[in-house]
Motif scaffolding. Structure first.
Motif, short mmCIF file in Angstrom:
data_model
loop_
_atom_site.label_atom_id
_atom_site.label_comp_id
_atom_site.label_asym_id
_atom_site.label_seq_id
_atom_site.Cartn_x
_atom_site.Cartn_y
_atom_site.Cartn_z
N GLY A 1 0.80 -1.22 0.00
CA GLY A 1 0.00 0.00 0.00
C GLY A 1 0.83 1.28 0.00
O GLY A 1 0.29 2.38 0.09
N LYS B 1 3.89 1.88 -4.55
CA LYS B 1 4.86 1.42 -5.56
C LYS B 1 4.21 1.24 -6.93
O LYS B 1 4.70 1.76 -7.93
N SER B 2 3.14 0.46 -6.94
CA SER B 2 2.48 0.18 -8.23
C SER B 2 1.95 1.45 -8.86
O SER B 2 2.03 1.63 -10.08
N THR B 3 1.39 2.32 -8.04
CA THR B 3 0.85 3.58 -8.56
C THR B 3 1.97 4.44 -9.14
O THR B 3 1.83 5.02 -10.22
#
Ligand code: ADP
Ligand code: MG
Length: 248
Positions: free
Chosen positions: A37, A40-42
């Motif tokens: 959360g 990172k992915s964002t």
């Protein structure tokens, strides 16, 4: 050089990425890590062009990438892979890479199609060798073990001869030995002059691979440095490593 300047991406009230700045130079391998959360992915998807930014800029060789889609980015030498490998399952391993090589050559507007086929075949065989897939060339992509599928996705990305390679958890779901051999391949790509940015939740995949590690916590960079530096950082130890977590 990739320059990320004050990158902000909010989803409604959720400040997924909240003012992140860093650079990745050619020949550098940079890891983006952080707990679950953390954003990172964002952050990754914002750099890869999947999202409209809430704020900030992403520059490649001094030029803003804001508003360029994945195809346009590929033309600028930027390739990416996905956390869950995406390949053409109905084709063989060789055909997958040949198709990618053909698309890359097509960008240079070659019109002699027979020539193109021969060129793309040679290019594809070279890429299979580079990624350790030669012996699987004629296997259907559908039947590949997951580790080989991750390598195939990498081979497809490399077909574009990228100058910047963006990898979303390249070793996710792999057993230890496969993980380490794939990460050594990633390391070699950077050593060969490519700029490489990858996300990772396992600290082990960072040591000995990344020149620099960026630690993202609650949408902000909490620390950056070599693996040894960030492993010693008190804030990182308390908020990330200390949480009993190599996973995020
Ligand atoms: P990480 O990859 O570090 O686990 P993410 O970037 O997936 O973190 O998520 C960061 C925060 O943004 C989380 O609170 C997550 O719930 C939220 N988030 C991520 N993607 C979306 C989305 N598409 N819509 C709304 N909230 C999102
Ligand atoms: Mg994630």
């Amino acid at each position: 050089m990739l320059q990320v300047q004050q990158l902000v991406k909010h989803f409604g009230g959720v400040k997924a990425v909240d003012g992140v700045s860093f650079d990745v130079a050619p020949g550098q391998c940079v890891a983006l890590i952080g707990p679950n959360g953390a954003g990172k992915s964002t952050c990754f998807a914002s750099i890869a062009g999947q999202y409209r930014l809430t704020g900030g800029r992403v520059l490649w060789n001094g030029q803003s990438l804001n508003g360029l889609d994945a195809r346009a980015r590929l033309r600028h030498g930027i390739a990416r892979t996905f956390q869950v490998a995406q390949v053409f399952e109905a084709l063989t391993v060789l055909q997958n890479v040949q198709l990618a090589a053909q698309a890359a050559l097509g960008l240079q507007a070659i019109s002699a199609f027979k020539m193109l086929d021969k060129c793309s075949l040679d290019a594809a065989r070279g890429l299979l060798e580079q990624t350790g897939l030669q012996t699987l060339a004629d296997r259907d992509a559908l039947s590949l073990p997951y580790g080989a599928k991750k390598r195939l996705e990498l081979a497809i990305a490399l077909a574009a001869s990228p100058a910047l390679l963006l990898l979303d958890e390249p070793a996710a779901g792999l057993a230890e030995q496969e993980r380490s051999s794939l990460m050594q391949l990633v390391r070699r790509l950077a050593s060969g002059g490519m700029a490489v940015l990858y996300t990772e939740h396992n600290m082990d995949a960072v040591a000995g691979v990344a020149d620099r590690v960026l630690v993202l916590i609650e949408g902000r960079l909490a620390a950056q440095g070599t693996f040894d530096e960030i492993a010693r950082d008190p804030a990182v130890r308390q908020r990330y490593l200390g949480e009993g977590a190599t996973r995020g």
